[in-house]
Design an enzyme around this catalytic site. Sequence first.
Site, short mmCIF file in Angstrom:
data_model
loop_
_atom_site.label_atom_id
_atom_site.label_comp_id
_atom_site.label_asym_id
_atom_site.label_seq_id
_atom_site.Cartn_x
_atom_site.Cartn_y
_atom_site.Cartn_z
N SER A 104 -12.19 5.88 21.61
CA SER A 104 -11.77 4.50 21.34
C SER A 104 -10.26 4.39 21.54
CB SER A 104 -12.11 4.13 19.89
OG SER A 104 -11.34 3.01 19.49
N HIS B 85 -14.28 3.88 25.01
CA HIS B 85 -14.95 3.00 24.03
C HIS B 85 -13.98 1.87 23.69
CE1 HIS B 85 -17.57 2.24 20.46
NE2 HIS B 85 -16.43 1.94 19.85
N ASP C 272 -13.18 -1.47 21.61
CA ASP C 272 -13.54 -2.16 20.37
C ASP C 272 -13.08 -3.61 20.42
OD1 ASP C 272 -14.75 -0.11 18.65
OD2 ASP C 272 -12.82 0.90 18.90
N MET D 260 -12.88 -7.20 18.65
CA MET D 260 -12.92 -7.76 17.29
C MET D 260 -12.47 -9.21 17.32
SD MET D 260 -11.22 -4.57 15.32
CE MET D 260 -11.99 -2.96 15.38
N HIS E 251 -17.83 -2.31 22.58
CA HIS E 251 -18.44 -2.38 21.25
C HIS E 251 -18.04 -3.73 20.67
CE1 HIS E 251 -18.29 -0.66 16.84
NE2 HIS E 251 -19.24 -1.56 17.00
N MET F 276 -17.70 -6.33 18.10
CA MET F 276 -17.71 -6.65 16.66
C MET F 276 -17.32 -8.11 16.55
SD MET F 276 -15.97 -3.11 15.43
CE MET F 276 -15.36 -2.79 17.07
N MET G 223 -22.52 3.02 12.41
CA MET G 223 -21.13 2.96 11.95
C MET G 223 -20.99 3.89 10.75
SD MET G 223 -19.77 1.08 14.16
CE MET G 223 -18.11 1.22 13.46
N GLY H 152 -13.72 -2.46 11.73
CA GLY H 152 -12.55 -3.34 11.66
C GLY H 152 -11.24 -2.63 11.97
N GLY I 216 -9.28 1.39 12.89
CA GLY I 216 -9.31 2.83 13.14
C GLY I 216 -8.68 3.56 11.97
N GLY I 217 -8.83 4.87 11.96
CA GLY I 217 -8.12 5.69 10.98
C GLY I 217 -8.72 5.72 9.59
N ASP J 194 -19.74 6.25 14.89
CA ASP J 194 -18.43 5.67 15.17
C ASP J 194 -17.67 5.47 13.86
OD1 ASP J 194 -16.27 4.33 16.24
OD2 ASP J 194 -17.40 2.51 16.80
N GLY J 195 -16.53 6.17 13.77
CA GLY J 195 -15.64 5.96 12.64
C GLY J 195 -15.39 7.22 11.83
N GLY J 196 -14.12 7.59 11.71
CA GLY J 196 -13.76 8.73 10.86
C GLY J 196 -14.16 10.08 11.42
N GLY K 200 -11.43 7.90 17.62
CA GLY K 200 -10.26 7.11 17.97
C GLY K 200 -8.98 7.83 17.64
C1 DX5 Z 1 -13.94 0.78 14.00
C2 DX5 Z 1 -14.11 1.00 15.49
C3 DX5 Z 1 -13.98 2.43 15.87
C4 DX5 Z 1 -12.62 3.00 15.58
C5 DX5 Z 1 -12.66 4.50 15.60
O1 DX5 Z 1 -14.12 -0.55 13.71
O2 DX5 Z 1 -15.38 0.57 15.92
O3 DX5 Z 1 -14.37 2.65 17.22
O4 DX5 Z 1 -11.62 2.56 16.44
O5 DX5 Z 1 -11.44 4.98 15.14
P1 DX5 Z 1 -11.35 6.27 14.20
O6 DX5 Z 1 -11.95 7.41 14.97
O7 DX5 Z 1 -9.88 6.42 13.97
O8 DX5 Z 1 -12.12 5.97 12.95
ZN ZN Z 2 -16.11 1.19 17.91
#
Ligand code: DX5
Ligand code: ZN
Length: 220
Positions: free
Chosen positions: A9, A32, A34, A36, A65, A67, A136, A141, A143-144, A174-176, A196
Site C-alpha cells: 500500500s 495496493h 487505498d 478513501m 481498494h 473504501m 481487514m 481509514g 495506515g500504521g 490488510d492492516g498492521g 503499508g
Molecule cells: C487501511 C488501508 C491499508 C493500510 C495498510 O485503511 O486499507 O491498506 O494502508 O497500512 P499498514 O500496513 O501501515 O497498516
Molecule cells: Zn487497503
Amino acid sequence: MKEVEVGVSVLDADFTQMEKELEKIKTADWLHLDIMDGHFVPNLSFGPPVITAWTGRTSLPSEAHLMVDDPERFLPAFFQTGVSRIIIHAESTAHLYRLVQMIKAEGIEPGVALNPATPLDFLDYVLPELSLVLLMTVIPGYGGQSLIPGMLNKITALKRVLTQKGIECRIGVDGGINQETASLVTSAGADFLITGTYVMKSPVPAEQILSLKKLKVGRA
Ligand code: DX5
Ligand code: ZN
C-alpha cells in the site's frame, strides 16, 4: 507449500517523490491503492486521475481498494485507470452481487473486503463468484495501526468455510502487517498480505518485502 504474496500500500508514501517510491517497492507482487471518501472511512486519499498516473509509472500490476460509500458511482472511472483488480467493501453497497458482476464484465478481477466487525456469513451467497476476499485486520481509514488479534480466528474460520465448500478463493489480510504479525496471519491461513508503513517507512523496503514473501501459507 505456497509462498505468500505481498501487495504494498502506498497510502503512506512520500507523494512528492512517487517515481522513487514506486521504484523502491518494485519487488512487491502488486501495488495496493487505498481509495478513501471521507464517508465510509474518516479520511480522504486519492482518486482515479492520480491512480492512472501511477499505474503508468510502474511495471507492477495494481489493485484499487475502494473504501467509499456506494462504490457503483465510481466504478466506471476506476475501469479506466489500468488497475487489474478492484476490491469493494461488502458494507458499502446494497448490491454487492451486481457490482462483482460489473467488475468481472470489464475483465477486471473483483475482490470483496470485510471490516473487522462484519461476520463471514455476509459473504455466503457471493463467495462462489470471488477469487479473493480481503479481511481487514485493522479498522480501515489509516495506515500504521496495530493488527486486531481477534482477526486471526476470522482468517482460520474463512479458510475452513472455503475448504468445506470446496471454493477456490484466496484470503488476503490488510492492516498492521509486519514480520511478526505476518507469521501469525499466514499460520492462520492468509494467502496474501497487504502491507503499508512496514515497507514504505523502512530504510530497507526490498528486504522487508523479501522477508514477507518467504513466509509459507499455513505455516509460521
Ligand atoms: C487501511 C488501508 C491499508 C493500510 C495498510 O485503511 O486499507 O491498506 O494502508 O497500512 P499498514 O500496513 O501501515 O497498516
Ligand atoms: Zn487497503
